[in-house]
Design a protein around this motif. Structure first.
Motif, PDB file in Angstrom:
ATOM      1  N   ASN A  47       0.804  -1.224   0.000  1.00 27.90           N
ATOM      2  CA  ASN A  47       0.000   0.000   0.000  1.00 27.90           C
ATOM      3  C   ASN A  47       0.838   1.276   0.000  1.00 27.90           C
ATOM      4  O   ASN A  47       0.294   2.360  -0.167  1.00 27.90           O
ATOM      5  N   PHE A  48       2.141   1.147   0.236  1.00 30.83           N
ATOM      6  CA  PHE A  48       3.001   2.320   0.379  1.00 30.83           C
ATOM      7  C   PHE A  48       3.932   2.453  -0.819  1.00 30.83           C
ATOM      8  O   PHE A  48       4.564   1.488  -1.226  1.00 30.83           O
ATOM      9  N   ASP A  49       3.998   3.654  -1.370  1.00 26.53           N
ATOM     10  CA  ASP A  49       4.906   3.938  -2.471  1.00 26.53           C
ATOM     11  C   ASP A  49       6.160   4.575  -1.875  1.00 26.53           C
ATOM     12  O   ASP A  49       6.319   5.794  -1.897  1.00 26.53           O
ATOM     13  N   TYR A  50       7.002   3.738  -1.314  1.00 25.97           N
ATOM     14  CA  TYR A  50       8.169   4.217  -0.583  1.00 25.97           C
ATOM     15  C   TYR A  50       9.322   3.265  -0.863  1.00 25.97           C
ATOM     16  O   TYR A  50       9.184   2.059  -0.668  1.00 25.97           O
ATOM     17  N   PRO A  51      10.469   3.753  -1.334  1.00 26.95           N
ATOM     18  CA  PRO A  51      11.597   2.854  -1.584  1.00 26.95           C
ATOM     19  C   PRO A  51      12.259   2.391  -0.284  1.00 26.95           C
ATOM     20  O   PRO A  51      12.458   3.185   0.640  1.00 26.95           O
ATOM     21  N   VAL A  52      12.575   1.109  -0.236  1.00 19.81           N
ATOM     22  CA  VAL A  52      13.236   0.524   0.931  1.00 19.81           C
ATOM     23  C   VAL A  52      14.463  -0.240   0.441  1.00 19.81           C
ATOM     24  O   VAL A  52      14.348  -1.148  -0.375  1.00 19.81           O
ATOM     25  N   HIS A  53      15.616   0.160   0.932  1.00 20.25           N
ATOM     26  CA  HIS A  53      16.852  -0.542   0.619  1.00 20.25           C
ATOM     27  C   HIS A  53      17.166  -1.468   1.786  1.00 20.25           C
ATOM     28  O   HIS A  53      17.248  -1.011   2.933  1.00 20.25           O
ATOM     29  N   ILE A  54      17.332  -2.745   1.477  1.00 15.97           N
ATOM     30  CA  ILE A  54      17.640  -3.742   2.498  1.00 15.97           C
ATOM     31  C   ILE A  54      19.067  -4.216   2.274  1.00 15.97           C
ATOM     32  O   ILE A  54      19.386  -4.744   1.202  1.00 15.97           O
ATOM     33  N   ARG A  55      19.916  -3.997   3.259  1.00 19.88           N
ATOM     34  CA  ARG A  55      21.308  -4.431   3.179  1.00 19.88           C
ATOM     35  C   ARG A  55      21.479  -5.691   4.016  1.00 19.88           C
ATOM     36  O   ARG A  55      21.136  -5.715   5.199  1.00 19.88           O
ATOM     37  N   LEU A  56      22.009  -6.703   3.386  1.00 24.99           N
ATOM     38  CA  LEU A  56      22.271  -7.967   4.071  1.00 24.99           C
ATOM     39  C   LEU A  56      23.697  -7.893   4.599  1.00 24.99           C
ATOM     40  O   LEU A  56      24.662  -8.047   3.853  1.00 24.99           O
ATOM     41  N   SER A  57      23.811  -7.637   5.887  1.00 25.86           N
ATOM     42  CA  SER A  57      25.117  -7.410   6.502  1.00 25.86           C
ATOM     43  C   SER A  57      25.612  -8.652   7.225  1.00 25.86           C
ATOM     44  O   SER A  57      24.905  -9.648   7.336  1.00 25.86           O
ATOM     45  N   GLY A  58      26.807  -8.542   7.723  1.00 27.19           N
ATOM     46  CA  GLY A  58      27.385  -9.621   8.518  1.00 27.19           C
ATOM     47  C   GLY A  58      27.738  -9.154   9.912  1.00 27.19           C
ATOM     48  O   GLY A  58      28.583  -9.732  10.577  1.00 27.19           O
ATOM     49  N   HIS A  59      27.083  -8.083  10.350  1.00 27.34           N
ATOM     50  CA  HIS A  59      27.391  -7.495  11.654  1.00 27.34           C
ATOM     51  C   HIS A  59      27.149  -8.505  12.774  1.00 27.34           C
ATOM     52  O   HIS A  59      26.112  -9.152  12.806  1.00 27.34           O
ATOM     53  N   LYS A  60      28.100  -8.618  13.679  1.00 25.81           N
ATOM     54  CA  LYS A  60      27.989  -9.601  14.765  1.00 25.81           C
ATOM     55  C   LYS A  60      27.179  -9.093  15.944  1.00 25.81           C
ATOM     56  O   LYS A  60      26.663  -9.882  16.718  1.00 25.81           O
ATOM     57  N   TYR A  61      27.084  -7.781  16.109  1.00 28.91           N
ATOM     58  CA  TYR A  61      26.466  -7.245  17.325  1.00 28.91           C
ATOM     59  C   TYR A  61      25.167  -6.488  17.092  1.00 28.91           C
ATOM     60  O   TYR A  61      24.483  -6.148  18.047  1.00 28.91           O
ATOM     61  N   PRO A 104      21.731  -7.051  15.146  1.00 25.43           N
ATOM     62  CA  PRO A 104      20.959  -7.961  14.298  1.00 25.43           C
ATOM     63  C   PRO A 104      20.178  -7.245  13.210  1.00 25.43           C
ATOM     64  O   PRO A 104      19.991  -7.776  12.121  1.00 25.43           O
ATOM     65  N   GLY A 105      19.720  -6.020  13.481  1.00 23.61           N
ATOM     66  CA  GLY A 105      18.962  -5.293  12.480  1.00 23.61           C
ATOM     67  C   GLY A 105      18.765  -3.851  12.861  1.00 23.61           C
ATOM     68  O   GLY A 105      18.955  -3.473  14.017  1.00 23.61           O
ATOM     69  N   LEU A 106      18.393  -3.050  11.874  1.00 25.46           N
ATOM     70  CA  LEU A 106      18.049  -1.649  12.128  1.00 25.46           C
ATOM     71  C   LEU A 106      17.224  -1.141  10.963  1.00 25.46           C
ATOM     72  O   LEU A 106      17.253  -1.700   9.867  1.00 25.46           O
ATOM     73  N   CYS A 107      16.475  -0.083  11.233  1.00 29.48           N
ATOM     74  CA  CYS A 107      15.695   0.593  10.205  1.00 29.48           C
ATOM     75  C   CYS A 107      15.817   2.088  10.459  1.00 29.48           C
ATOM     76  O   CYS A 107      15.676   2.538  11.597  1.00 29.48           O
ATOM     77  N   CYS A 108      16.134   2.837   9.413  1.00 30.50           N
ATOM     78  CA  CYS A 108      16.187   4.286   9.576  1.00 30.50           C
ATOM     79  C   CYS A 108      15.651   4.975   8.333  1.00 30.50           C
ATOM     80  O   CYS A 108      15.704   4.441   7.221  1.00 30.50           O
ATOM     81  N   ASP A 109      15.117   6.154   8.548  1.00 31.22           N
ATOM     82  CA  ASP A 109      14.547   6.976   7.491  1.00 31.22           C
ATOM     83  C   ASP A 109      15.641   7.908   6.986  1.00 31.22           C
ATOM     84  O   ASP A 109      16.139   8.744   7.735  1.00 31.22           O
ATOM     85  N   LEU A 110      16.024   7.746   5.727  1.00 31.12           N
ATOM     86  CA  LEU A 110      17.071   8.577   5.143  1.00 31.12           C
ATOM     87  C   LEU A 110      16.490   9.751   4.354  1.00 31.12           C
ATOM     88  O   LEU A 110      17.212  10.449   3.662  1.00 31.12           O
ATOM     89  N   GLY A 111      15.194   9.959   4.471  1.00 31.76           N
ATOM     90  CA  GLY A 111      14.536  11.065   3.781  1.00 31.76           C
ATOM     91  C   GLY A 111      13.957  10.636   2.439  1.00 31.76           C
ATOM     92  O   GLY A 111      12.746  10.653   2.257  1.00 31.76           O
ATOM     93  N   LEU A 138      13.955   4.434   2.889  1.00 36.47           N
ATOM     94  CA  LEU A 138      14.206   3.795   4.175  1.00 36.47           C
ATOM     95  C   LEU A 138      15.355   2.821   3.989  1.00 36.47           C
ATOM     96  O   LEU A 138      15.504   2.209   2.928  1.00 36.47           O
ATOM     97  N   LEU A 139      16.157   2.667   5.023  1.00 35.23           N
ATOM     98  CA  LEU A 139      17.257   1.711   5.006  1.00 35.23           C
ATOM     99  C   LEU A 139      17.012   0.684   6.098  1.00 35.23           C
ATOM    100  O   LEU A 139      16.784   1.042   7.262  1.00 35.23           O
ATOM    101  N   ILE A 140      17.041  -0.574   5.710  1.00 32.98           N
ATOM    102  CA  ILE A 140      16.947  -1.681   6.667  1.00 32.98           C
ATOM    103  C   ILE A 140      18.213  -2.498   6.525  1.00 32.98           C
ATOM    104  O   ILE A 140      18.645  -2.806   5.414  1.00 32.98           O
ATOM    105  N   LYS A 141      18.809  -2.837   7.653  1.00 30.12           N
ATOM    106  CA  LYS A 141      19.952  -3.751   7.660  1.00 30.12           C
ATOM    107  C   LYS A 141      19.544  -4.981   8.456  1.00 30.12           C
ATOM    108  O   LYS A 141      18.936  -4.860   9.526  1.00 30.12           O
ATOM    109  N   VAL A 142      19.896  -6.145   7.935  1.00 32.87           N
ATOM    110  CA  VAL A 142      19.656  -7.400   8.631  1.00 32.87           C
ATOM    111  C   VAL A 142      20.954  -8.184   8.598  1.00 32.87           C
ATOM    112  O   VAL A 142      21.548  -8.366   7.533  1.00 32.87           O
ATOM    113  N   SER A 143      21.387  -8.643   9.754  1.00 39.38           N
ATOM    114  CA  SER A 143      22.627  -9.416   9.841  1.00 39.38           C
ATOM    115  C   SER A 143      22.366 -10.891   9.589  1.00 39.38           C
ATOM    116  O   SER A 143      21.417 -11.466  10.118  1.00 39.38           O
TER     117      SER A 143
END
Length: 144
Positions: free
Chosen positions: A36-50, A52-59, A62-67
């Protein structure tokens, strides 16, 4: 939402984990009604050990990281948790005013929200909602 998935940790994100994430992303898009939302979301598949995930609005997106340094069920729950935040941002329920101030459904909250060990973080209503939906969707995902 339009999703762009970028692989940043090839040694951590096996073909199995990438396929799992894509399947869980399709599931969440339907169950969280993200289509329902016309909003770009970039999902980065990371290898961060500490982290597990984050989501932030870059204007402009949106940026989502998942380890990938998590068991499969935690990757799925982390994705669902972070996608809940994406929906909160896209729906204008959540906005980050500054490092210690957030706007949530018409109310201003101040605290140490970036410290995931703090009481402020654990009690923040957007985090409570994301934890609840992340766990609920994970359980339903594995039962379907």
């Amino acid at each position: 939402m339009k999703f762009v998935v970028k692989l940043k940790a090839k040694s951590v994100w096996t073909a199995h984990k990438r396929a799992l994430l894509r399947d869980a992303l399709d599931y969440a898009s339907c169950h969280l009604e993200l289509y329902n939302f016309d909003y770009p979301v970039h999902i980065r598949l990371s290898g961060h050990k500490y982290v597990p995930g984050l989501c932030c609005d870059l204007g402009d997106r949106l940026l989502i990281k998942v380890s990938g340094n998590q068991p499969d069920h935690e990757i799925v729950e982390t994705l669902f948790h972070e996608l809940t935040h994406a929906r909160q941002y896209a729906n204008c329920d959540l906005d980050d005013i500054d490092e210690n101030t957030c706007w949530w459904k018409g109310h201003t909250f101040r605290g140490t929200f970036e410290d995931t060990e703090s009481k402020d973080y654990w009690d923040a209503p957007w985090e409570v909602e994301a934890r609840y939906l992340g766990e609920k969707l994970r359980k339903n995902y594995y039962q379907s």
